[in-house]
Design an enzyme around this catalytic site. Structure first.
Site, mmCIF file in Angstrom:
data_model
loop_
_atom_site.group_PDB
_atom_site.id
_atom_site.type_symbol
_atom_site.label_atom_id
_atom_site.label_comp_id
_atom_site.label_asym_id
_atom_site.label_seq_id
_atom_site.Cartn_x
_atom_site.Cartn_y
_atom_site.Cartn_z
ATOM 1 N N ARG A 31 7.836 -20.455 -19.408
ATOM 2 C CA ARG A 31 8.140 -21.687 -18.530
ATOM 3 C C ARG A 31 8.361 -22.748 -19.377
ATOM 4 O O ARG A 31 7.580 -23.089 -20.181
ATOM 5 C CB ARG A 31 7.058 -21.776 -17.328
ATOM 6 C CG ARG A 31 6.880 -20.988 -16.237
ATOM 7 C CD ARG A 31 5.785 -21.234 -15.555
ATOM 8 N NE ARG A 31 5.343 -22.449 -15.406
ATOM 9 C CZ ARG A 31 4.030 -22.859 -14.461
ATOM 10 N NH1 ARG A 31 3.447 -21.998 -13.793
ATOM 11 N NH2 ARG A 31 3.885 -24.136 -14.322
ATOM 12 N N ARG A 65 0.972 -17.794 -22.132
ATOM 13 C CA ARG A 65 1.578 -17.512 -20.803
ATOM 14 C C ARG A 65 3.055 -16.868 -20.825
ATOM 15 O O ARG A 65 3.671 -17.674 -21.260
ATOM 16 C CB ARG A 65 1.400 -18.230 -19.665
ATOM 17 C CG ARG A 65 1.705 -17.853 -18.288
ATOM 18 C CD ARG A 65 1.309 -18.641 -17.165
ATOM 19 N NE ARG A 65 1.503 -19.974 -17.113
ATOM 20 C CZ ARG A 65 0.870 -20.744 -16.336
ATOM 21 N NH1 ARG A 65 0.130 -20.562 -15.236
ATOM 22 N NH2 ARG A 65 1.189 -22.176 -16.309
ATOM 23 N N ARG A 73 0.081 -32.545 -16.716
ATOM 24 C CA ARG A 73 -0.488 -31.593 -15.530
ATOM 25 C C ARG A 73 -1.975 -31.515 -15.353
ATOM 26 O O ARG A 73 -2.462 -31.369 -14.229
ATOM 27 C CB ARG A 73 0.301 -30.179 -15.704
ATOM 28 C CG ARG A 73 1.647 -30.002 -15.094
ATOM 29 C CD ARG A 73 2.309 -29.159 -15.869
ATOM 30 N NE ARG A 73 1.932 -27.880 -15.635
ATOM 31 C CZ ARG A 73 1.994 -26.749 -16.585
ATOM 32 N NH1 ARG A 73 2.724 -26.885 -17.724
ATOM 33 N NH2 ARG A 73 1.684 -25.448 -16.576
ATOM 34 N N ARG A 121 -3.161 -29.816 -3.156
ATOM 35 C CA ARG A 121 -3.488 -30.308 -4.572
ATOM 36 C C ARG A 121 -4.068 -31.734 -4.526
ATOM 37 O O ARG A 121 -4.523 -32.342 -5.607
ATOM 38 C CB ARG A 121 -2.144 -30.248 -5.417
ATOM 39 C CG ARG A 121 -1.806 -29.029 -5.746
ATOM 40 C CD ARG A 121 -2.239 -28.711 -7.285
ATOM 41 N NE ARG A 121 -1.064 -28.977 -8.062
ATOM 42 C CZ ARG A 121 -0.478 -27.922 -8.645
ATOM 43 N NH1 ARG A 121 -0.561 -26.644 -8.336
ATOM 44 N NH2 ARG A 121 0.516 -28.030 -9.526
ATOM 45 N N LYS A 164 -5.550 -18.725 -11.577
ATOM 46 C CA LYS A 164 -5.378 -18.538 -9.974
ATOM 47 C C LYS A 164 -4.380 -17.604 -9.734
ATOM 48 O O LYS A 164 -4.493 -16.845 -8.951
ATOM 49 C CB LYS A 164 -5.057 -19.870 -9.588
ATOM 50 C CG LYS A 164 -5.858 -20.906 -9.729
ATOM 51 C CD LYS A 164 -5.347 -22.280 -8.966
ATOM 52 C CE LYS A 164 -4.173 -22.686 -9.835
ATOM 53 N NZ LYS A 164 -4.336 -23.080 -11.129
HETATM 54 P P1 ADP Z 1 0.760 -25.573 -12.774
HETATM 55 O O1 ADP Z 1 -0.277 -25.340 -11.823
HETATM 56 O O2 ADP Z 1 0.962 -25.025 -14.022
HETATM 57 O O3 ADP Z 1 0.995 -27.128 -12.849
HETATM 58 P P2 ADP Z 1 2.579 -24.599 -10.629
HETATM 59 O O4 ADP Z 1 3.200 -23.131 -10.876
HETATM 60 O O5 ADP Z 1 1.332 -24.500 -9.659
HETATM 61 O O6 ADP Z 1 1.926 -25.013 -12.055
HETATM 62 O O7 ADP Z 1 3.525 -25.424 -10.190
HETATM 63 C C1 ADP Z 1 4.705 -25.984 -10.907
HETATM 64 C C2 ADP Z 1 5.066 -27.127 -10.516
HETATM 65 O O8 ADP Z 1 5.369 -27.366 -9.081
HETATM 66 C C3 ADP Z 1 4.076 -28.419 -10.454
HETATM 67 O O9 ADP Z 1 4.093 -29.003 -11.887
HETATM 68 C C4 ADP Z 1 4.549 -29.371 -9.537
HETATM 69 O O10 ADP Z 1 5.721 -30.320 -9.967
HETATM 70 C C5 ADP Z 1 4.960 -28.453 -8.261
HETATM 71 N N1 ADP Z 1 4.085 -28.323 -7.505
HETATM 72 C C6 ADP Z 1 3.281 -26.909 -7.128
HETATM 73 N N2 ADP Z 1 2.150 -27.069 -6.373
HETATM 74 C C7 ADP Z 1 2.613 -28.240 -5.808
HETATM 75 C C8 ADP Z 1 1.803 -28.937 -4.623
HETATM 76 N N3 ADP Z 1 0.637 -28.395 -4.028
HETATM 77 N N4 ADP Z 1 2.388 -30.271 -4.394
HETATM 78 C C9 ADP Z 1 3.054 -30.893 -5.027
HETATM 79 N N5 ADP Z 1 3.972 -30.287 -6.063
HETATM 80 C C10 ADP Z 1 3.471 -28.972 -6.403
HETATM 81 P P1 ADP Z 2 -2.809 -20.276 -13.188
HETATM 82 O O1 ADP Z 2 -2.284 -19.595 -12.086
HETATM 83 O O2 ADP Z 2 -4.399 -20.924 -12.869
HETATM 84 O O3 ADP Z 2 -2.194 -21.461 -13.970
HETATM 85 P P2 ADP Z 2 -2.499 -17.902 -14.672
HETATM 86 O O4 ADP Z 2 -3.094 -16.842 -13.604
HETATM 87 O O5 ADP Z 2 -1.115 -18.079 -14.830
HETATM 88 O O6 ADP Z 2 -3.274 -19.237 -14.341
HETATM 89 O O7 ADP Z 2 -3.099 -17.560 -15.892
HETATM 90 C C1 ADP Z 2 -2.841 -18.202 -17.185
HETATM 91 C C2 ADP Z 2 -2.669 -17.439 -18.593
HETATM 92 O O8 ADP Z 2 -4.038 -16.768 -18.710
HETATM 93 C C3 ADP Z 2 -1.684 -16.142 -18.295
HETATM 94 O O9 ADP Z 2 -1.218 -15.989 -19.435
HETATM 95 C C4 ADP Z 2 -3.019 -15.049 -17.777
HETATM 96 O O10 ADP Z 2 -2.420 -13.703 -18.280
HETATM 97 C C5 ADP Z 2 -4.102 -15.396 -18.584
HETATM 98 N N1 ADP Z 2 -5.460 -14.914 -18.172
HETATM 99 C C6 ADP Z 2 -5.728 -15.246 -16.866
HETATM 100 N N2 ADP Z 2 -6.928 -14.919 -16.449
HETATM 101 C C7 ADP Z 2 -7.467 -14.595 -17.717
HETATM 102 C C8 ADP Z 2 -8.812 -14.057 -18.310
HETATM 103 N N3 ADP Z 2 -9.753 -14.004 -17.215
HETATM 104 N N4 ADP Z 2 -8.794 -14.016 -19.653
HETATM 105 C C9 ADP Z 2 -7.931 -14.271 -20.301
HETATM 106 N N5 ADP Z 2 -6.750 -14.525 -20.189
HETATM 107 C C10 ADP Z 2 -6.428 -14.855 -18.722
#
Ligand code: ADP
Ligand code: ADP
Ligand code: ZN
Length: 225
Positions: free
Chosen positions: A166, A133, A178, A94, A19
């Site tokens: 992270r 990542r 998660r 979410r 995403k």
């Molecule tokens: P991931 O998708 O890897 O869980 P994000 O970067 O989207 O990571 O979010 C990191 C953290 O921020 C989540 O684990 C949660 O604690 C918080 N967070 C993000 N988006 C939301 C949301 N829409 N509602 C509630 N908490 C959120």
């Molecule tokens: P999200 O925001 O959904 O958690 P990220 O955009 O952070 O996902 O992507 C997660 C990991 O996968 C990152 O390390 C990114 O560089 C890698 N990645 C994203 N898209 C692709 C793809 N199409 N093929 C391989 N690796 C990818």
């Protein structure tokens, strides 16, 4: 921008589905900003704001921050000048409660969600992506040590900032939690948009460029006033 065409595009997909990577490409393509709730929370943590202090414990446990806090933060972000033509929402809504809050928020501005994109990726691939990542400390651009490495090790191509891993990507228990929360809370939200005919599902296991082409093809004609 009342009365003018605005785009509010939601990106769905489990953690690691791409995403953030795709939102960055789309904001350049469509001229509307990526609004990533995870990034906003991490910015608040870094700046040690009250909001950041409040969100910290939830983030460390891989749990959702309470909806009222999250909704208010998103409303404030979408009100800023750079988001007047819309936004690419990444990580929000979410759960159904947040989806309804978003509908209300946009309705209050005479707007609505224009499209939802669901990036589908298998669990095995999600784990490979999350464990490799790396994120820029300055601009939050994401990289992957194998699939999308920066030109210079541990340095951001975009801004020269340092890359880091992270904490919640280091901890496999937190990753699983998660993914579990995602299944429980976010899949019903995806259905909510599917039922309204707003959802496009994209195969997320192709290359970053191919996934981007598929998303652009799906959204290019969907701008609504
Ligand atoms: P991931 O998708 O890897 O869980 P994000 O970067 O989207 O990571 O979010 C990191 C953290 O921020 C989540 O684990 C949660 O604690 C918080 N967070 C993000 N988006 C939301 C949301 N829409 N509602 C509630 N908490 C959120
Ligand atoms: P999200 O925001 O959904 O958690 P990220 O955009 O952070 O996902 O992507 C997660 C990991 O996968 C990152 O390390 C990114 O560089 C890698 N990645 C994203 N898209 C692709 C793809 N199409 N093929 C391989 N690796 C990818
Ligand atoms: Zn950077």
């Amino acid at each position: 921008m009342k009365g003018e065409a605005r785009r509010y595009i939601i990106l769905f997909g489990a953690q690691g589905s791409g995403k953030g990577t795709q939102a960055r490409l789309l904001q350049d393509r469509f001229g509307i900003p990526q609004v990533a709730t995870g990034d906003l929370f991490r910015d608040n943590l870094k700046e040690q704001t009250d909001l950041g202090r409040m969100a910290k414990a939830y983030m460390e446990r891989g749990e959702l921050v309470p909806d009222e806090v999250t909704n208010a933060m998103v409303q404030e972000r979408l009100s800023r000048p750079d988001a007047q033509a819309g936004a690419i929402l990444d990580g929000y809504p979410r759960n159904l409660n947040q989806a309804r809050a978003l509908d209300e928020m946009l309705a209050g501005w005479g707007a609505q969600v224009t499209q939802a994109i669901y990036i589908e990726v298998s669990e095995a691939e999600l784990l490979r992506r999350l464990t490799g990542r790396r994120v820029c400390r300055e601009c939050q651009a994401t990289y992957h040590v194998v699939f999308n490495p920066p030109q210079q090790e541990a340095v951001c191509d975009r801004c020269g900032g340092p890359l880091y891993q992270r904490d919640d990507d280091k901890d496999e228990a937190a990753i699983r939690r998660r993914l579990e929360i995602y299944m429980q809370e976010t899949l019903p939200v995806i259905d909510y948009y599917r039922q309204r005919g707003l959802l496009s599902t994209i195969d997320g296991e192709a290359s970053i460029e191919e996934v981007n082409r598929a998303i652009v093809a799906a959204i290019v004609d969907r701008r609504t006033p």
